[in-house]
Motif scaffolding. Structure first.
Motif, PDB file in Angstrom:
ATOM      1  N   PHE A  43       8.666  -4.090   7.154  1.00 19.06           N
ATOM      2  CA  PHE A  43       9.744  -3.110   6.946  1.00 19.06           C
ATOM      3  C   PHE A  43       9.828  -2.689   5.480  1.00 19.06           C
ATOM      4  N   ILE A  44       9.827  -3.662   4.572  1.00 24.16           N
ATOM      5  CA  ILE A  44       9.972  -3.342   3.146  1.00 24.16           C
ATOM      6  C   ILE A  44       8.753  -2.592   2.618  1.00 24.16           C
ATOM      7  N   GLN A  45       7.549  -3.060   2.953  1.00 21.65           N
ATOM      8  CA  GLN A  45       6.351  -2.369   2.473  1.00 21.65           C
ATOM      9  C   GLN A  45       6.127  -1.036   3.185  1.00 21.65           C
ATOM     10  N   GLY A  46       6.809  -0.868   4.314  1.00 23.05           N
ATOM     11  CA  GLY A  46       6.724   0.410   5.021  1.00 23.05           C
ATOM     12  C   GLY A  46       7.418   1.539   4.280  1.00 23.05           C
ATOM     13  N   GLN A  47       8.234   1.199   3.279  1.00 22.10           N
ATOM     14  CA  GLN A  47       8.930   2.214   2.477  1.00 22.10           C
ATOM     15  C   GLN A  47       8.123   2.630   1.255  1.00 22.10           C
TER      16      GLN A  47
END
Length: 221
Positions: A43-47
């Motif tokens: 989720f975090i690296q998806g941003q």
């Protein structure tokens, strides 16, 4: 608040931190937290964007040893030369040094390897608990504790808490975003630092209260 109440609160907080750290450590050892770690990392690296990467690199620098060292020097000067609080200076240096030592010991006990996928910066060493997370939590919480009574307004104190909380979270998230820590590393760092800080602050307050009691006793009050 009297010494007994402080002891109860400190014991309660430190117990929660120890239980939390033990639970996270157990889940890591049994490899039962991998799914949670992977979901949060995704989720975090998806941003990821070029701009956000620069922002996260900035926050991770704030939590690094060079920046923290400069911050420590400035605050030591402030405590000693401006406020003339030598006992608070001892507390400040004790929690900083103790946190670094504790982090090194825990890393060598658990020897967890860092994430090996989509790493945006190069770094070596063990992963758990996060040194950046412990640095951030220790430095900003102790700064808040020591500056609190010198800020007269409730608004100013609220700003201090919000800013410190933001920096702690931002530095922790930056390590996940940059691919050098699992989320559980960050959680473990916060919990380990929370235990150490609670213990150190309680001993400091215990010493301060005993010193005041002896002073008043000698004065015949």
């Amino acid at each position: 608040m009297n010494l007994k109440s402080n002891l109860i609160i400190a014991f309660f907080i430190s117990t929660i931190c120890v239980i939390g750290f033990s639970l996270v450590s157990l889940l890591i050892s049994d490899k039962k937290i991998i799914h949670f770690d992977n979901r949060v990392i995704a989720f975090i690296q998806g941003q990821e964007t070029p701009v956000l990467t620069k922002v996260m690199e900035f926050f991770t620098f704030i939590g690094s040893a060079p920046f923290v060292s400069v911050l420590i020097i400035l605050f030591v000067f402030f405590l000693y030369k401006v406020l003339h609080h030598r006992s608070e200076l001892i507390l400040f240096m004790s929690v900083i040094i103790g946190s670094a030592v504790l982090n090194g010991i825990l890393k060598h006990i658990f020897k967890r390897v860092r994430p090996d996928f989509h790493r945006l910066i190069d770094i070596s060493g063990y992963s758990y608990p996060s040194g950046h997370a412990m640095n951030a939590f220790t430095v900003f919480v102790i700064l808040t504790f020591l500056l609190w009574r010198h800020i007269p307004s409730q608004w100013g104190r609220s700003v201090l808490i919000v800013c410190s909380s933001f920096m702690i979270l931002a530095i922790g998230i930056s390590r996940i975003y940059l691919g050098v820590h699992f989320p559980s590393d960050i959680m473990g760092g916060y919990l380990a630092s929370g235990f150490w800080l609670t213990t150190a602050i309680w001993f400091f307050q215990y010493y301060q209260e005993k010193r005041y009691q002896q002073k008043y006793k000698r004065a015949g009050i």
